[in-house]
Design an enzyme around this catalytic site. Structure first.
Site, PDB file in Angstrom:
ATOM      1  N   GLY A  17       1.164  -0.836  -0.017  1.00 14.91           N
ATOM      2  CA  GLY A  17       0.177   0.320  -0.172  1.00 14.91           C
ATOM      3  C   GLY A  17       1.218   1.382   0.160  1.00 14.91           C
ATOM      4  N   GLY A  19      -0.215   4.353  -0.073  1.00 10.42           N
ATOM      5  CA  GLY A  19      -0.678   5.756   0.406  1.00 10.42           C
ATOM      6  C   GLY A  19      -0.225   6.161   2.434  1.00 10.42           C
ATOM      7  CG  PHE A  20      -2.181   9.789   3.768  1.00 10.52           C
ATOM      8  CD1 PHE A  20      -3.117   9.479   3.583  1.00 10.52           C
ATOM      9  CD2 PHE A  20      -1.115  10.371   3.058  1.00 10.52           C
ATOM     10  CE1 PHE A  20      -4.102  10.428   2.659  1.00 10.52           C
ATOM     11  CE2 PHE A  20      -1.635  11.833   2.977  1.00 10.52           C
ATOM     12  CZ  PHE A  20      -3.417  11.979   2.810  1.00 10.52           C
ATOM     13  N   GLY A  21       0.153   5.609   4.788  1.00 11.70           N
ATOM     14  CA  GLY A  21       1.007   5.389   6.245  1.00 11.70           C
ATOM     15  C   GLY A  21       1.770   4.079   5.395  1.00 11.70           C
ATOM     16  CB  VAL A  85      -1.159  -7.981  -1.967  1.00 12.19           C
ATOM     17  CG1 VAL A  85      -0.959  -9.358  -0.978  1.00 12.19           C
ATOM     18  CG2 VAL A  85       0.483  -7.466  -2.134  1.00 12.19           C
ATOM     19  CD  GLU A 178     -13.116  18.336   2.316  1.00 16.02           C
ATOM     20  OE1 GLU A 178     -12.785  17.048   1.560  1.00 16.02           O
ATOM     21  OE2 GLU A 178     -12.348  19.344   3.499  1.00 16.02           O
ATOM     22  CG  ASP A 316      -7.926   4.911   6.589  1.00 15.79           C
ATOM     23  OD1 ASP A 316      -8.996   5.304   5.791  1.00 15.79           O
ATOM     24  OD2 ASP A 316      -7.727   5.624   7.284  1.00 15.79           O
ATOM     25  CB  ALA A 332      -4.647  12.018   5.679  1.00 20.38           C
TER      26      ALA A 332
END
Lengths: 436, 436
Positions: A17, A19-21, A85, A178, A316, A332
């Site tokens: 992954g 993303g942010f993490g 994966v 938003e 998440d 995030a």
């Protein structure tokens, strides 16, 4: 990979992954004596909080996404693999990809985030009500929203036109707020002079929220300000309401017991998320794993699976009990901090240093924008709203993107948009099958 | 639409196609006492000459496309219709759209351009060898080119890897030269450090050209300089060669009688164009229309169909004999000048002014880029090459885009790319069916 000519193999960290993490974990291992493999289905890191801007034509996909290979070009201990994966083998300590490769690890970090939760009605709702998690979600919503105005411009039947000019956003959290504010702004301001047969200002944007206030996780006072700002933009907030059905020509909404059909063509789903399917795959590999109601594996305070200090889950996807005993939110900053934390844990282990305490989330606050120059933000006891909050939001987001080169681009596009009240990325692009 | 309260209906001009020809015709009618309807299948005007930059991740689609409604927002006598024209009824003087609408006209301007010409092998070649005419063409090529490197990075079999890292561009005109140079630059410079298992510099980029020189329409000396510049970038030009077959795992090339199979996964088609299908539709509506070999209707010196002074054809779709008796080339400046010319013709007619002479093309020259800072350009007797030519090319293109708001954005993206030798729009985005 970088090993000494005659030395032993280095500790292999596999991160699933980007993303942010996952990305911050990989970056955190930059100086660590390990070999990192970062696997993602896509070739880029996506800044999800700005997807709603792509969905309404304010930004291009490339403004909020950075190729992973660019980001890690100079980090020689990190290689990028673009792969999906499909399973984990925690006995042999390997990650299995969809194309049949097995990638061995010494430490595994799973950070594949969340996906849309349609509460059991996936098959029916998903084709009709896209969520907002991927670039393709955003461009599909963009296609639907802009396409609705185009169709209405040509439409002779008033009932059909009303339907095309009605937009329903489901979910009153930051994403829903938003999106609703952004569509309203597009219709009521940006595109106001663009049509000749229809008046875009007549478009209805309905925001449906289950509870009695939007932005539930914010202070009540800020929810109130956000509500007013949305209404000023022309959004109709339907609070205490629930969507009970979604069909191609409209939705059905339960308004406190009264069932109301709302004809519309565009529905955006911002009402819930659940864990990525790899949560369940972890449980398959290790039955002792506990999944919460959203499918998230429970982790120890150190962010790893119980009994498996070599397998971490962050972001998440993880169910991590915060200081108050409740699971940390899927936002995030949590993912970013956990990613950096786990990098440190692994680094200390590999170097034989003392281990650190369990992960503690530093809640720096929350923000949500409403339209082009309003926002609500809170940090600690400080609550901001209006233009000041929007400036703070802009600043924070640009700071983040600055790390990944997009800053200049995004700044210019926003500045340009803001000054000209335009949305320069307002393209209706075709999906592959209707290439013409 | 804008008519006087009690006055007669104004002259209705219907323009089909929002490219260079159609858009400049519509703009040219800004002050004319007519009502303009501009119809396009898409909602934006596309600056085609820069598609190759999108195809190699140097620019985003939004940098080279402008929503038509934005462009014409302030032109009150012009309305935009997003629709697909399926036929013409020249007796009743109506345009028929795919969704069944009939749009009446007093003057008709057909400017739908050209599409890819696979010389009869459309069914076989088109899925395997995309051309470069639309945004979706560009993002598909981008997906294939970037995807090839990603796959090669994971590929254990050397033969498969060689195939993935071989790119064949068919056609040595400006489009082919720009594509080949751009892919070579991407592989041999931009992405050089991005991979760990493969060396992108080992990628082969083959440019196949039928005749004995690339850029046939340029002076011989410039063709020679362009050839050298391409070779310096690592492109292999195969001149006097012809592609005889295209299959999923490679192409077959006839090298002066010797047939050579070239295993590759990515083929880009820049070898020929033919008229849009609306050329044939015009002939259906008016059998006296003559179509040339590429399907283009022949027009009079005034750019209209013989016998039908109310029906104009401009741009790539038209076969218009230039001063030397040969049909004008299918290039942007021809379309632009014809569009403006036809607007003037219509305006004079409506105002009862004297008509003007037949259309005369003012050939201001040609340009083609090779990589990031080389180009060839000729205008009249002036021939430029190298960096100077590239600056001229940059200047001319930015001037054009300046008219349509994109200038600032494009400038920044190019500047950024140039300084950082990066390509910030290098995203692999999924087509709709593999949304994940």
């Amino acid at each position: 990979m970088s090993t000494d000519a005659a030395g032993p193999q280095r500790h292999r960290v596999v991160i699933v992954g980007g993303g942010f993490g996952g990305m911050l974990c990989a970056k955190g291992l930059k100086k660590s004596p390990v070999d990192v493999t970062l696997i993602d289905r896509r070739n880029f890191h996506l800044f999800q909080p700005l997807l709603y801007q792509v969905a309404t034509g304010g930004l291009s996909p490339a403004n909020i996404a950075s190729p992973l290979r660019s980001i890690f070009k100079k980090q020689r201990n990190c290689r990028i693999l673009m792969a999906e994966v499909s399973a984990f083998d925690l006995d042999t300590k390997e990650v299995v990809t969809a194309d049949g490769r097995r990638i061995p690890f010494d430490s595994l970090v799973v950070a594949t985030g969340s996906t849309h939760h349609y509460f059991g009605k996936d098959a029916q709702y998903e084709p009709l009500a896209p969520g907002l998690k991927t670039i393709e979600d955003a461009t599909e919503i963009r296609r639907k929203v802009l396409g609705a105005f185009e169709r209405a411009e040509k439409e002779p039947d008033p009932a059909a036109r009303r339907r095309q000019l009605t937009f329903v956003v489901v979910g009153g959290g930051p994403t829903g707020v938003e999106m609703a504010g952004s569509i309203a702004e597009l219709a009521h301001q940006t595109m106001r002079q663009d049509f000749r047969s229809i008046d875009p200002a007549s478009a209805r944007i309905i925001l449906v929220e289950n509870s009695d206030r939007i932005l539930q996780t914010f202070a009540e006072k800020l929810s109130g300000k956000a509500l007013k700002a949305l209404q000023a933009l022309g959004v109709e907030p339907w609070l205490g309401c629930k969507v009970t059905d979604i069909r191609p020509d409209g939705v059905t909404i339960d308004r406190g017991g009264v069932v109301e059909p709302v004809p519309c063509e565009t529905v955006v789903w911002a009402a819930g998320v659940k864990a990525s399917p790899l949560g369940a795959k972890l449980k398959e590999a290790l039955p002792a794993v506990e999944l919460d109601r959203g499918g998230r594996p429970t982790v120890t305070p150190d962010c790893h699976l119980p009994g498996r200090p070599d397998v971490f889950v962050v972001g998440d996807l993880a169910s991590h009990k915060g200081a108050d005993g409740k699971p940390l939110p899927g936002v995030a900053p949590v993912a970013m901090q956990q990613g950096e934390y786990v990098a440190d844990v692994i680094d200390r282990r590999v170097r034989g240093l003392s281990s650190r305490d369990g992960f503690r989330y530093w809640d720096k606050g929350s923000m949500a924008t409403i339209g082009r120059n309003r926002a609500v933000a809170e940090t600690g006891k400080l609550k901001l709203s209006g233009f000041v909050a929007w400036l703070a939001w802009l600043f924070i987001h640009i700071l983040y993107l600055a790390r990944f080169e997009n800053r200049v681009m995004v700044m210019w596009q926003w500045f340009f948009n803001y000054v000209t009240r335009n949305r320069s990325a307002r393209l209706i692009t075709n999906a592959r099958e209707d290439r013409a």
